[in-house]
Design an enzyme around this catalytic site. Structure first.
Site, PDB file in Angstrom:
ATOM      1  CB  THR A 100     -52.377 -22.034  -8.242  1.00 22.70           C
ATOM      2  OG1 THR A 100     -53.289 -21.162  -8.901  1.00 22.70           O
ATOM      3  CG2 THR A 100     -51.221 -22.356  -9.185  1.00 22.70           C
ATOM      4  CB  THR A 125     -39.742 -25.038  -2.694  1.00 19.07           C
ATOM      5  OG1 THR A 125     -38.996 -24.262  -1.768  1.00 19.07           O
ATOM      6  CG2 THR A 125     -41.117 -25.264  -2.094  1.00 19.07           C
ATOM      7  CG  ASP A 126     -35.047 -24.959   0.172  1.00 14.41           C
ATOM      8  OD1 ASP A 126     -35.999 -24.196  -0.086  1.00 14.41           O
ATOM      9  OD2 ASP A 126     -33.884 -24.548   0.377  1.00 14.41           O
ATOM     10  CD  GLU A 127     -39.503 -21.031   0.742  1.00 16.60           C
ATOM     11  OE1 GLU A 127     -40.491 -20.627   1.366  1.00 16.60           O
ATOM     12  OE2 GLU A 127     -38.909 -20.343  -0.109  1.00 16.60           O
ATOM     13  CE1 TYR A 153     -44.275 -21.361  -3.154  1.00 20.76           C
ATOM     14  CE2 TYR A 153     -42.552 -21.272  -1.486  1.00 20.76           C
ATOM     15  CZ  TYR A 153     -42.964 -21.580  -2.774  1.00 20.76           C
ATOM     16  OH  TYR A 153     -42.079 -22.120  -3.678  1.00 20.76           O
ATOM     17  CE  LYS A 157     -44.046 -25.753  -5.008  1.00 24.44           C
ATOM     18  NZ  LYS A 157     -44.339 -25.850  -6.470  1.00 24.44           N
ATOM     19  NE  ARG A 276     -41.232 -13.426   3.929  1.00 20.05           N
ATOM     20  CZ  ARG A 276     -40.472 -13.935   2.950  1.00 20.05           C
ATOM     21  NH1 ARG A 276     -39.790 -15.037   3.150  1.00 20.05           N
ATOM     22  NH2 ARG A 276     -40.391 -13.333   1.784  1.00 20.05           N
TER      23      ARG A 276
HETATM   24  P1  NAD Z   1     -42.888 -17.486 -10.678  1.00 20.74           P
HETATM   25  O1  NAD Z   1     -43.895 -16.913  -9.745  1.00 20.74           O
HETATM   26  O2  NAD Z   1     -41.858 -16.611 -11.281  1.00 20.74           O
HETATM   27  O3  NAD Z   1     -43.651 -18.200 -11.891  1.00 20.74           O
HETATM   28  C1  NAD Z   1     -44.826 -18.955 -11.733  1.00 20.74           C
HETATM   29  C2  NAD Z   1     -45.546 -19.002 -13.075  1.00 20.74           C
HETATM   30  O4  NAD Z   1     -46.727 -19.798 -12.926  1.00 20.74           O
HETATM   31  C3  NAD Z   1     -45.989 -17.623 -13.583  1.00 20.74           C
HETATM   32  O5  NAD Z   1     -45.603 -17.468 -14.920  1.00 20.74           O
HETATM   33  C4  NAD Z   1     -47.511 -17.658 -13.446  1.00 20.74           C
HETATM   34  O6  NAD Z   1     -48.174 -16.892 -14.446  1.00 20.74           O
HETATM   35  C5  NAD Z   1     -47.784 -19.158 -13.609  1.00 20.74           C
HETATM   36  N1  NAD Z   1     -49.060 -19.557 -12.983  1.00 20.74           N
HETATM   37  C6  NAD Z   1     -49.521 -19.197 -11.748  1.00 20.74           C
HETATM   38  N2  NAD Z   1     -50.741 -19.741 -11.542  1.00 20.74           N
HETATM   39  C7  NAD Z   1     -51.037 -20.467 -12.659  1.00 20.74           C
HETATM   40  C8  NAD Z   1     -52.144 -21.267 -13.038  1.00 20.74           C
HETATM   41  N3  NAD Z   1     -53.208 -21.433 -12.222  1.00 20.74           N
HETATM   42  N4  NAD Z   1     -52.135 -21.882 -14.252  1.00 20.74           N
HETATM   43  C9  NAD Z   1     -51.083 -21.720 -15.087  1.00 20.74           C
HETATM   44  N5  NAD Z   1     -49.996 -20.956 -14.786  1.00 20.74           N
HETATM   45  C10 NAD Z   1     -49.979 -20.343 -13.577  1.00 20.74           C
HETATM   46  O7  NAD Z   1     -42.225 -18.699  -9.888  1.00 20.74           O
HETATM   47  P2  NAD Z   1     -40.772 -19.345 -10.061  1.00 20.74           P
HETATM   48  O8  NAD Z   1     -39.850 -18.703  -9.128  1.00 20.74           O
HETATM   49  O9  NAD Z   1     -40.452 -19.441 -11.513  1.00 20.74           O
HETATM   50  O10 NAD Z   1     -41.076 -20.808  -9.486  1.00 20.74           O
HETATM   51  C11 NAD Z   1     -41.444 -21.887 -10.348  1.00 20.74           C
HETATM   52  C12 NAD Z   1     -41.612 -23.141  -9.514  1.00 20.74           C
HETATM   53  O11 NAD Z   1     -40.389 -23.434  -8.833  1.00 20.74           O
HETATM   54  C13 NAD Z   1     -42.671 -23.006  -8.420  1.00 20.74           C
HETATM   55  O12 NAD Z   1     -43.392 -24.211  -8.349  1.00 20.74           O
HETATM   56  C14 NAD Z   1     -41.867 -22.768  -7.141  1.00 20.74           C
HETATM   57  O13 NAD Z   1     -42.546 -23.285  -6.021  1.00 20.74           O
HETATM   58  C15 NAD Z   1     -40.610 -23.568  -7.437  1.00 20.74           C
HETATM   59  N6  NAD Z   1     -39.372 -23.094  -6.770  1.00 20.74           N
HETATM   60  C16 NAD Z   1     -38.972 -21.795  -6.859  1.00 20.74           C
HETATM   61  C17 NAD Z   1     -37.778 -21.398  -6.272  1.00 20.74           C
HETATM   62  C18 NAD Z   1     -37.270 -19.967  -6.383  1.00 20.74           C
HETATM   63  O14 NAD Z   1     -36.267 -19.637  -5.761  1.00 20.74           O
HETATM   64  N7  NAD Z   1     -37.893 -19.107  -7.171  1.00 20.74           N
HETATM   65  C19 NAD Z   1     -36.999 -22.322  -5.576  1.00 20.74           C
HETATM   66  C20 NAD Z   1     -37.435 -23.653  -5.497  1.00 20.74           C
HETATM   67  C21 NAD Z   1     -38.627 -24.025  -6.121  1.00 20.74           C
HETATM   68  P1  TYD Z   2     -37.556 -14.213  -1.035  1.00 21.55           P
HETATM   69  O1  TYD Z   2     -36.786 -13.802  -2.225  1.00 21.55           O
HETATM   70  O2  TYD Z   2     -38.961 -13.737  -0.869  1.00 21.55           O
HETATM   71  O3  TYD Z   2     -37.499 -15.823  -0.989  1.00 21.55           O
HETATM   72  P2  TYD Z   2     -37.973 -16.851   0.176  1.00 21.55           P
HETATM   73  O4  TYD Z   2     -38.697 -16.126   1.227  1.00 21.55           O
HETATM   74  O5  TYD Z   2     -38.877 -17.786  -0.574  1.00 21.55           O
HETATM   75  O6  TYD Z   2     -36.717 -17.495   0.662  1.00 21.55           O
HETATM   76  O7  TYD Z   2     -36.745 -13.781   0.266  1.00 21.55           O
HETATM   77  C1  TYD Z   2     -35.429 -14.226   0.495  1.00 21.55           C
HETATM   78  C2  TYD Z   2     -34.998 -13.745   1.858  1.00 21.55           C
HETATM   79  O8  TYD Z   2     -34.893 -12.325   1.829  1.00 21.55           O
HETATM   80  C3  TYD Z   2     -35.999 -14.071   2.955  1.00 21.55           C
HETATM   81  O9  TYD Z   2     -35.289 -14.396   4.154  1.00 21.55           O
HETATM   82  C4  TYD Z   2     -36.771 -12.780   3.149  1.00 21.55           C
HETATM   83  C5  TYD Z   2     -35.756 -11.715   2.807  1.00 21.55           C
HETATM   84  N1  TYD Z   2     -36.284 -10.482   2.177  1.00 21.55           N
HETATM   85  C6  TYD Z   2     -35.956  -9.226   2.705  1.00 21.55           C
HETATM   86  O10 TYD Z   2     -35.211  -9.118   3.697  1.00 21.55           O
HETATM   87  N2  TYD Z   2     -36.455  -8.110   2.095  1.00 21.55           N
HETATM   88  C7  TYD Z   2     -37.280  -8.187   1.010  1.00 21.55           C
HETATM   89  O11 TYD Z   2     -37.729  -7.125   0.511  1.00 21.55           O
HETATM   90  C8  TYD Z   2     -37.603  -9.475   0.463  1.00 21.55           C
HETATM   91  C9  TYD Z   2     -38.502  -9.606  -0.725  1.00 21.55           C
HETATM   92  C10 TYD Z   2     -37.080 -10.596   1.088  1.00 21.55           C
END
Ligand code: NAD
Ligand code: TYD
Length: 339
Positions: A100, A125-127, A153, A157, A276
């Site tokens: 994806t 993402t900053d990751e 992941y 990205k 993790r």
């Molecule tokens: P999320 O997992 O909540 O949503 C992802 C969406 O993409 C879902 O609705 C899923 O159904 C859809 N999807 C997955 N595979 C698909 C495919 N093959 N075709 C069409 N749709 C598909 O994720 P999110 O937290 O909303 O993140 C959105 C974007 O922002 C991602 O690209 C993520 O890398 C980026 N991002 C997220 C965060 C965060 O803190 N959540 C921070 C920085 C960047």
């Molecule tokens: P997460 O929300 O999965 O975001 P990311 O790993 O992309 O930053 O996790 C945020 C932080 O919290 C990360 O350091 C892992 C930690 N974490 C826990 O300690 N317990 C949990 O159950 C989860 C889901 C995350």
């Protein structure tokens, strides 16, 4: 303008659709999502009657379907939020992340070139920068920090980002990339730290903190992420990357304790569990570029933003219950099954 928002039924995509319809009522939004476990069509109920909104269930990897959609709709902007987004799942099963987050990105960019899209925006993402040492609190990620990933992941990205840059250089794709820190706010799937902890605390279940809870994340309210993406995709320079973050670094354990305090629950619910694999230590964004070049400023501070977010989850317990029971997965069939 006509804008394609992919991943529109996920956490940030949902918030972005609402942001766009509210702030740019002249624009049309086509919301696309595959509705994986992370996509919840009910999230978009609030705009289903808006004449400028349309939902399409589609896989971004499905080249034929994507080309047909692009030919019919003639998008001006494509904003790609669609992704597999959870680090823990990528450790269990990396392959779907590659399919994806990399191949899906390629298909969307090919379609953008073929059908004359004016701007392709990649939500990243900053990751992709890896992590920073816990103790070096004067170090931050800038746009020129080398990509150095830790999890499948973040590697997927980063691969997507590299491919976007390659399409710009090789094929002249008009593009921008935004790299944001951790988001919090409404509609986040409760596998991520903040909604998971709120939900567990509400049910007096243990709160599983990885390792010693000392890892640091830089939290930004999803509304501020959306306003940043909106600015970058409309006004950002072609070919540029913009970091988005609001200088809100917190140890995980402090976030968890804040949630318990707000919910009036005891700290004895905290359970330290095995760390993790490859766990990134610290993320911290330097947002100087988006602030100075595009005039972006966050609206929320963490203290009030987290309270508002906790209240949202408490006021939307049915949403949480449907998501945790899996009931939301039936919604598409109920809505669209006989159409
Ligand atoms: P999320 O997992 O909540 O949503 C992802 C969406 O993409 C879902 O609705 C899923 O159904 C859809 N999807 C997955 N595979 C698909 C495919 N093959 N075709 C069409 N749709 C598909 O994720 P999110 O937290 O909303 O993140 C959105 C974007 O922002 C991602 O690209 C993520 O890398 C980026 N991002 C997220 C965060 C965060 O803190 N959540 C921070 C920085 C960047
Ligand atoms: P997460 O929300 O999965 O975001 P990311 O790993 O992309 O930053 O996790 C945020 C932080 O919290 C990360 O350091 C892992 C930690 N974490 C826990 O300690 N317990 C949990 O159950 C989860 C889901 C995350």
């Amino acid at each position: 303008m006509k804008i394609l928002v992919t991943g529109a039924a996920g956490f940030i995509g949902t918030n972005f659709v609402y942001y766009e319809l509210e702030n740019h009522p002249e624009d049309q939004i086509v919301a696309l999502d595959l509705l994986t476990y992370a996509g919840n069509l009910k999230n978009l109920d609030g705009c289903k009657d808006n004449p400028n909104f349309k939902f399409v269930k589609m896989d971004i990897r499905d080249r034929e379907a994507i080309y047909k959609l692009f030919e019919e709709e003639q998008f001006d902007i494509v904003a790609n939020f669609a992704a597999e987004s959870h680090v823990d799942r990528s450790i269990e099963d990396p392959e779907v992340f590659l399919r994806t987050n990399i191949i899906g990105t390629e298909v969307l960019m090919d379609a953008s070139l073929k059908y004359g899209v004016k701007r392709y925006h990649q939500v990243s993402t900053d990751e992709v920068y890896g992590d920073l040492p816990l103790e070096a609190t004067d170090l931050f990620f800038t746009e020129s920090t080398p990509l150095h990933t830790s999890s499948p992941y973040s590697a997927s990205k980063a691969s997507g980002d590299l491919l976007v840059m390659a399409y710009h250089r090789t094929f002249g794709l008009n593009m921008s990339i935004s790299r944001c820190s951790n988001n919090y706010g409404p509609y986040q799937f409760p596998e991520k730290l903040i909604p998971l902890m709120i939900n567990n605390a509400r049910h007096d279940k243990n709160l599983p903190v990885y390792g010693e809870g000392l890892n640091v994340r830089d939290w930004l309210h999803v509304y501020d992420h959306c306003s940043g993406i909106d600015l970058v995709m409309r006004n950002g320079e072609n070919g540029e990357v913009y970091n988005i973050g609001g200088h809100n670094e917190r140890h995980n354990i402090d976030v968890v304790k804040t949630i318990l305090k707000e919910l009036d629950k005891p700290e004895s619910l905290i359970t330290y569990v095995t760390d993790r694999k490859g766990h990134d230590l610290r993320y911290a964004i330097d947002p100087t570029k988006i602030e100075t070049k595009l005039g972006w400023k966050p609206k929320y501070n963490f203290e009030s933003g987290i309270k508002e977010t906790i209240n949202w989850y408490l006021n939307n317990q049915q949403w949480m219950d449907e998501v945790t029971s899996g009931d939301y997965l039936k919604y598409y069939e109920e809505m669209y099954g006989n159409r």
